[in-house]
Design a protein around this motif. Structure first.
Motif, PDB file in Angstrom:
ATOM      1  N   SER A  17      24.923  49.890  55.605  1.00  0.00           N
ATOM      2  CA  SER A  17      24.669  51.151  56.307  1.00  0.00           C
ATOM      3  C   SER A  17      23.701  52.040  55.527  1.00  0.00           C
ATOM      4  N   GLY A  18      23.393  51.660  54.285  1.00  0.00           N
ATOM      5  CA  GLY A  18      22.522  52.489  53.449  1.00  0.00           C
ATOM      6  C   GLY A  18      23.315  53.411  52.541  1.00  0.00           C
ATOM      7  N   GLU A  19      24.625  53.513  52.792  1.00  0.00           N
ATOM      8  CA  GLU A  19      25.503  54.351  51.964  1.00  0.00           C
ATOM      9  C   GLU A  19      25.496  53.821  50.530  1.00  0.00           C
ATOM     10  N   ARG A  52      18.178  54.123  50.166  1.00  0.00           N
ATOM     11  CA  ARG A  52      18.669  55.505  50.088  1.00  0.00           C
ATOM     12  C   ARG A  52      17.881  56.397  51.057  1.00  0.00           C
ATOM     13  N   VAL A  54      16.253  55.547  53.790  1.00  0.00           N
ATOM     14  CA  VAL A  54      16.589  55.219  55.187  1.00  0.00           C
ATOM     15  C   VAL A  54      17.886  55.931  55.564  1.00  0.00           C
ATOM     16  N   HIS A  55      18.810  55.948  54.626  1.00  0.00           N
ATOM     17  CA  HIS A  55      20.093  56.596  54.884  1.00  0.00           C
ATOM     18  C   HIS A  55      19.926  58.121  54.981  1.00  0.00           C
ATOM     19  N   LEU A  56      19.134  58.687  54.077  1.00  0.00           N
ATOM     20  CA  LEU A  56      18.931  60.149  54.080  1.00  0.00           C
ATOM     21  C   LEU A  56      18.238  60.607  55.365  1.00  0.00           C
ATOM     22  N   LEU A  57      17.323  59.736  55.852  1.00  0.00           N
ATOM     23  CA  LEU A  57      16.591  60.064  57.085  1.00  0.00           C
ATOM     24  C   LEU A  57      17.409  59.755  58.338  1.00  0.00           C
ATOM     25  N   ARG A  58      18.563  59.125  58.123  1.00  0.00           N
ATOM     26  CA  ARG A  58      19.439  58.686  59.228  1.00  0.00           C
ATOM     27  C   ARG A  58      18.701  57.755  60.187  1.00  0.00           C
ATOM     28  N   LEU A  59      17.843  56.904  59.642  1.00  0.00           N
ATOM     29  CA  LEU A  59      17.184  55.904  60.487  1.00  0.00           C
ATOM     30  C   LEU A  59      18.196  54.801  60.810  1.00  0.00           C
ATOM     31  N   PRO A  60      18.180  54.278  62.018  1.00  0.00           N
ATOM     32  CA  PRO A  60      19.183  53.267  62.377  1.00  0.00           C
ATOM     33  C   PRO A  60      18.991  51.949  61.639  1.00  0.00           C
ATOM     34  N   ARG A  62      16.143  49.604  58.691  1.00  0.00           N
ATOM     35  CA  ARG A  62      15.002  49.662  57.769  1.00  0.00           C
ATOM     36  C   ARG A  62      13.707  49.540  58.578  1.00  0.00           C
TER      37      ARG A  62
END
Ligand code: GLU
Length: 257
Positions: A17-19, A52, A54-60, A62
């Protein structure tokens, strides 16, 4: 002072999930700190800036566009480095951020400057935390997930060991996710032994590496005399065991130089 290079792949640093996998990164940092207290100067190479970002941007997912990957990395890198700096500081150990490119490794003045900077930091007993400078280069984000960068750093420093931490236990004779008969390859005395294996190009959702780039990185480092271990970063003790020479993951023997 002995110098091992320890590389954490995107799949070790972040969940799908990028978390951030904070407990995993914290445990690896504890192992690195334990070695550091024993006089072993670990150099960290870490991926995970894009994951990180991708997660910060909340992209679904990569992104595929190189410019978006570069921009996501720019967003994630500061947070990624801060995680290591905070965790190592808790262990009483200072760190320094280094961003390198493939060009830095091939241009002599850049190469010498990078080596001098790293050696000075190690002399001060500061742990360097290295990532590729994704803003200006695209080598590792296209293929490699920092595996080649880690091998190049190991060669640059004449490292005693390269440890490539991933989410698999090592190199298997086949893809263990698809083939229940797949066996872990524990020792590679000569990379030519691997010619009969089908080493997959499968990569994690967040990184661009995979087994193929780890094997090539192992070949690069062992050709320069640095033994290499591919092991799971999700299992406790991999770094300490690899350094102690205990059985863990897949160990590539150094080739005669
Ligand atoms: N430099 C990249 C990062 O930190 C490497 C990982 C990748 O290939 O996605 O995210």
């Amino acid at each position: 002072m002995p110098v091992p290079v320890v590389k954490l792949g995107s799949s070790v640093v972040a969940q799908e999930s990028g978390e951030l996998r904070l407990s995993v990164v914290a445990r690896v940092c504890e192992e690195i700190a334990g070695l550091h207290r024993d006089g072993v100067d670990v150099v960290v190479v870490t991926s995970g800036a894009i994951a990180r970002g991708v997660h910060l941007l909340r992209l679904p997912v990569r992104p595929h566009e190189i410019a978006e990957l570069q921009a996501a990395s720019a967003m994630g890198q500061g947070r990624l480095y801060r995680t290591y700096d905070d965790l190592m500081r808790e262990q009483g150990i200072p760190t320094a951020q280094i961003l390198l490119t493939f060009f830095d490794m091939s241009a002599r003045t850049h190469y010498l400057n990078a080596r001098r900077t790293l050696q000075t930091l190690l002399g001060w007993r500061v742990v360097p935390v290295i990532n590729e400078n994704d803003t200006t280069t695209t080598d590792e984000i296209s293929f490699g997930d920092n595996d080649f960068l880690a091998a190049q750093v190991a060669v640059l420093l004449g490292a005693e060991l390269l440890v490539l931490l991933t989410d698999m236990d090592g190199l298997y004779t086949a893809n263990p996710r698809l083939d229940p008969g797949a066996r872990l390859v524990e020792e590679v005395a000569d990379p030519a032994e691997l010619e009969s294996l089908e080493i997959g190009h499968e990569v994690s959702a967040l990184g661009s590496g995979g087994m193929r780039s780890k094997v090539v990185a192992g070949e690069m480092a062992t050709a320069a005399g640095t033994p290499t271990v591919i092991a799971s970063g999700l299992v406790a003790g991999s770094v300490a065991r690899a350094w102690a020479g205990d059985r863990v993951g897949t160990r590539f023997a150094p080739q005669a130089v």
